[in-house]
Design a protein around this motif. Structure first.
Motif, PDB file in Angstrom:
ATOM      1  N   TYR A  43       4.641  11.459   4.055  1.00  0.00           N
ATOM      2  CA  TYR A  43       3.558  10.704   3.416  1.00  0.00           C
ATOM      3  C   TYR A  43       2.857  11.580   2.373  1.00  0.00           C
ATOM      4  O   TYR A  43       2.598  11.137   1.245  1.00  0.00           O
ATOM      5  CB  TYR A  43       2.566  10.222   4.485  1.00  0.00           C
ATOM      6  N   ARG A  96       6.185   4.211   0.530  1.00  0.00           N
ATOM      7  CA  ARG A  96       5.026   4.621   1.322  1.00  0.00           C
ATOM      8  C   ARG A  96       4.623   3.524   2.305  1.00  0.00           C
ATOM      9  O   ARG A  96       4.267   3.807   3.451  1.00  0.00           O
ATOM     10  CB  ARG A  96       3.864   4.990   0.395  1.00  0.00           C
ATOM     11  N   GLN A 131       4.469   3.763   6.377  1.00  0.00           N
ATOM     12  CA  GLN A 131       3.349   3.352   7.216  1.00  0.00           C
ATOM     13  C   GLN A 131       3.808   2.363   8.290  1.00  0.00           C
ATOM     14  O   GLN A 131       3.301   2.375   9.414  1.00  0.00           O
ATOM     15  CB  GLN A 131       2.237   2.752   6.360  1.00  0.00           C
TER      16      GLN A 131
END
Length: 82
Positions: free
Chosen positions: A69, A36, A40
């Motif tokens: 996401y 994750r 980002q």
């Protein structure tokens, strides 16, 4: 910039794969958090690309990032509550 984006993209998939092979949900969740974070990083690079006028397919890529996401968050939550 495109090389950084490729590395971040590969990192997402690689961390998901590595985490799934660790054998425990706790380890898997740890690697999902890392994935994750890489996602980002990719999102930030896409934003910077848009600021630098690299608009080709940017909207589709941003939608893909948002969808992945959400999937990672759902998987993390499912594993944490298992």
């Amino acid at each position: 910039m495109s090389q950084q984006m490729r590395r971040a993209s590969v990192s997402v998939a690689s961390n998901i794969a590595e985490g799934s092979g660790r054998g425990t949900d706790k380890d898997f969740v740890r690697f999902l958090y890392i994935a994750r974070g890489s996602l980002q990083e990719l999102e930030t690079q896409l934003f910077l690309s848009s600021r630098l006028a690299f608009h080709d397919e940017l909207e589709k890529l941003n939608q893909d990032v948002d969808r992945i996401y959400t999937m990672l968050n759902n998987l993390i939550q499912a594993l944490k509550s298992a």
